[in-house]
Scaffold this motif. Structure first.
Motif, short mmCIF file in Angstrom:
data_model
loop_
_atom_site.label_atom_id
_atom_site.label_comp_id
_atom_site.label_asym_id
_atom_site.label_seq_id
_atom_site.Cartn_x
_atom_site.Cartn_y
_atom_site.Cartn_z
N GLU A 1 0.80 -1.23 0.00
CA GLU A 1 0.00 0.00 0.00
C GLU A 1 0.83 1.27 0.00
OE1 GLU A 1 -2.46 -2.98 2.53
OE2 GLU A 1 -0.42 -2.76 1.76
N GLY A 2 2.02 1.25 0.58
CA GLY A 2 2.84 2.45 0.65
C GLY A 2 3.90 2.54 -0.43
N PHE A 3 3.76 1.75 -1.50
CA PHE A 3 4.82 1.69 -2.51
C PHE A 3 5.10 3.05 -3.14
CE2 PHE A 3 5.51 1.45 -7.15
CZ PHE A 3 6.81 1.00 -7.14
N LEU A 4 4.07 3.80 -3.47
CA LEU A 4 4.27 5.07 -4.19
C LEU A 4 4.99 6.11 -3.35
CD1 LEU A 4 0.87 5.37 -6.07
CD2 LEU A 4 3.03 4.48 -6.91
N LEU A 5 5.07 5.88 -2.04
CA LEU A 5 5.78 6.81 -1.16
C LEU A 5 7.20 6.35 -0.87
CD1 LEU A 5 2.94 7.54 1.43
CD2 LEU A 5 3.50 8.77 -0.66
N GLU A 6 7.60 5.21 -1.44
CA GLU A 6 8.96 4.69 -1.23
C GLU A 6 9.98 5.56 -1.96
OE1 GLU A 6 10.09 2.21 0.54
OE2 GLU A 6 8.43 0.83 0.94
N ASN A 7 11.25 5.42 -1.56
CA ASN A 7 12.37 6.05 -2.25
C ASN A 7 13.24 4.97 -2.88
OD1 ASN A 7 11.64 8.65 -1.39
ND2 ASN A 7 12.74 8.39 0.55
N ASP A 8 13.80 5.27 -4.05
CA ASP A 8 14.65 4.30 -4.72
C ASP A 8 16.04 4.30 -4.09
OD1 ASP A 8 15.90 6.56 -5.65
OD2 ASP A 8 15.69 6.10 -7.77
N SER A 9 16.99 3.61 -4.75
CA SER A 9 18.33 3.46 -4.18
C SER A 9 19.07 4.78 -4.06
CB SER A 9 19.15 2.49 -5.05
OG SER A 9 19.21 2.95 -6.40
N LEU A 10 18.65 5.80 -4.79
CA LEU A 10 19.28 7.12 -4.72
C LEU A 10 18.47 8.10 -3.89
CD1 LEU A 10 20.53 7.57 -8.40
CD2 LEU A 10 21.82 6.80 -6.41
N GLY A 11 17.41 7.61 -3.22
CA GLY A 11 16.59 8.48 -2.40
C GLY A 11 15.54 9.26 -3.16
#
Length: 603
Positions: free
Chosen positions: A433-443
């Protein structure tokens, strides 16, 4: 007179077998049999642990400190060098393997006065060297070695060395090293520009790869698998950088016709630019292509002549879409979606370029297997790069996926810093559910940093997401990305204009990909170009309700089952373990195990 033997009918034997399989857990327990099975299982586990420990000890004692040959100059440095040539060897080789080629290049009149440096690194089979770090060190070393008079540079790399040369050149540009402006040519000798694919196509080698990973060795070669982050990010960075360079260096790839690792079609990201060329050495293999007696004439040609001019071609208005089906599916519905998108794009005067991988039926058992998932993620990332590399390279890429296909998209934008999408359509999403608020490996935030717009279609009775994925996530059996975003929706998104969710489709896991919804999906993914989302959600809702495709609410039973899914998982595991341990006969236990595996392969 012989007594007759009664043969039971097949139906009677089948009923008897099924009764033994399903009723066995509820019969009295034979404690001695249970004790013997537990002891046998413990002995097997201890034996495997001893073998693994022995292999680990061997690695620590004999392979932890590899003998790396030193880098060296080919000949003593001249007082006033005409330039600098840097040679980088490949995997399981060293500077000595490139010395004949380096001497051959130095005998060419144009390079006679060059300093020639044979660079070296740990290229052993068990090497854990990070290729990105190696390329960064190579870029730094070139900056230290290059003459100060503004003389030209030649970079040569064989196999893995070719990848390091390419990455070092890009790193030098990013860091502002002055030597990058003086690179006249880059010569790649059988560089696996698309990565190596042997491991990704062999189950045995994937098992061996998993064993090597458990020992903590072999990370260097693992980083060069087709679709691995190092390979994909290198290819995408190369495309985006070279399209912006006014006068890039000449890049040549020489590959042998008998090369079992690299093929001519593997270098589309390199060869699409005007100042690039490829030649095939008729008798060469992957290893022998560096021998001057086999590739010498081709080396001389690409180092002394200019690539033939290419005509300027006006880039068409291209629409690029990546569509990926999910588990429990052969992709037939996405064939219909692809046809719908192609038809609408053509009607709007755009040239559709739709990539749709067709892997075989992907079961729930494979879904929970991290090695199977990684294999598919690598294939997905490679497909993305191939689609991006087809001109025009600046055309944005969109995505439409269902079930496991949504996981592949999510994993790619998390693990690959260069992968990004414009519009993403999700059906039966298995992302949390919180995927769209995640940050990738570079933030970088996923929405809108890696994805500009998302549409999430949710079905009312989607039990694979609401129960299976929710249970995996809450028990910690997933990899942190899997969850019930396709059942409960995505949470916490502040920029509502970038997220559209349709609740609820009247059906199960694949209901959103049926009937009247396909034209609305095609319309939505094609409706791109501006920052504002011009997608008419109310119009689509009215279309779907007129077709009785959606319902107002979801039944309470499905929400209840989703909430208790961890308990259901634990109960199923306990029951399976009980069936395995207390089975009275080996044949019955084997039948129970086969039944469980069959069930996991069909759900």
């Amino acid at each position: 007179m012989e007594r007759g033997v009664r043969v039971r009918p097949f139906s009677e034997r089948l009923r008897s077998t099924l009764a033994r399989v399903f009723l066995q857990p509820f019969l009295p327990v034979d404690r001695s049999r249970v004790r013997r099975r537990l002891i046998a299982g413990a002995c097997v586990a201890i034996g495997l642990l001893v073998l693994w420990s022995a292999a680990l000890a061997w690695v620590r004692l004999f392979a932890s400190e590899p003998d790396v040959p030193p880098a060296r100059w080919l000949v003593p440095r001249p007082a006033r060098p005409a330039g600098l040539a840097v040679f980088v060897h490949g995997w399981k080789s060293g500077p000595d393997d490139l010395e004949p080629l380096a001497r051959y290049v130095r005998d060419i009149e144009q390079y006679a006065g060059y300093d020639t440096y044979l660079w070296s690194f740990d290229a052993s089979m068990l090497s854990n060297a990070n290729p990105s770090a190696l390329a960064g060190q190579l870029a730094f070393d070139i900056d230290e070695l290059v003459p100060e008079e503004g003389t030209p540079l030649l970079l040569v790399g064989h196999s893995l060395g070719g990848l390091l040369v390419r990455r070092a050149y890009l790193d030098g540009l990013e860091r502002g090293h002055g030597w990058t402006d003086r690179v006249d040519r880059i010569l790649l000798m059988a560089a696996p520009n698309r990565g190596t694919r042997a491991v990704s196509r062999s189950r045995f080698l994937w098992l061996f790869d998993a064993f090597m990973r458990s020992l903590g060795v072999g990370e260097l070669i693992q980083a060069t698998y087709r679709g691995a982050p190092f390979i994909v990010d290198l290819r995408i960075d190369w495309i985006r950088v070279f399209q912006s360079l006014e006068e890039p260096p000449i890049v040549a790839q020489i590959v042998g016709r008998n090369d079992a690792i690299v093929s001519p079609s593997d270098s589309v990201d390199v060869l699409q630019f005007p100042r690039s060329v490829m030649r095939q050495a008729a008798q060469s293999t992957h290893a022998s292509v560096v021998r001057p007696e086999e590739s010498g004439p081709y080396v001389r040609e690409v180092l002394t002549e200019l690539p033939p001019p290419r005509p300027d071609v006006e880039a068409p208005d291209v629409f690029k879409l990546l569509v990926v089906h999910g588990i429990r599916d052969y992709g037939d519905r996405f064939d219909r979606l692809k046809a719908e998108v192609d038809s609408l794009a053509t009607l709007r005067g755009r040239e559709p370029r739709t990539a749709a991988p067709r892997y075989t039926y992907f079961s729930a058992l494979q879904f929970v297997n991290p090695f199977s998932r990684r294999n598919k993620v690598y294939d997905f990332a490679d497909l993305y790069t191939e689609l991006l590399a087809r001109p025009p390279v600046d055309a944005p890429i969109h995505f439409a996926g269902h079930s496991f296909g949504t996981y592949l998209m999510g994993r790619s934008v998390m693990d690959y810093r260069s992968i990004r999408f414009d519009r993403v359509y999700l059906a039966g999403s298995v992302l949390h559910e919180g995927f769209l608020l995640e940050n990738d490996s570079l933030g970088k935030r996923i929405l809108p940093g890696k994805i500009r717009h998302v549409r999430n279609d949710i079905a009312a009775e989607d039990w694979p997401v609401g129960i299976l994925c929710a249970g995996l996530a809450r028990l910690g059996l997933a990899d942190g990305l899997i969850g019930a975003g396709g059942f409960h929706g995505f949470s916490g998104v502040v920029d509502a204009d970038r997220l559209s969710e349709t609740r609820y489709f009247d059906g199960g896991h694949g209901k959103a990909l049926e009937g009247a919804n396909l034209p609305t999906i095609a319309q939505w993914v094609l409706d791109s170009g501006g920052e504002e989302d011009s997608y008419d959600h109310d119009m689509v809702e009215s279309m779907l309700r007129a077709a009785e495709a959606t319902v107002d609410d979801r039944g309470g039973l499905w929400n209840f089952l989703s909430r208790i899914s961890p308990a259901l998982f634990v109960l199923a595991l306990l029951l399976a373990g009980y069936m395995l341990v207390v089975g009275r006969r080996p044949g019955v236990a084997a039948a129970e195990i086969l039944f469980v595996f069959w069930l996991l392969n069909v759900i």
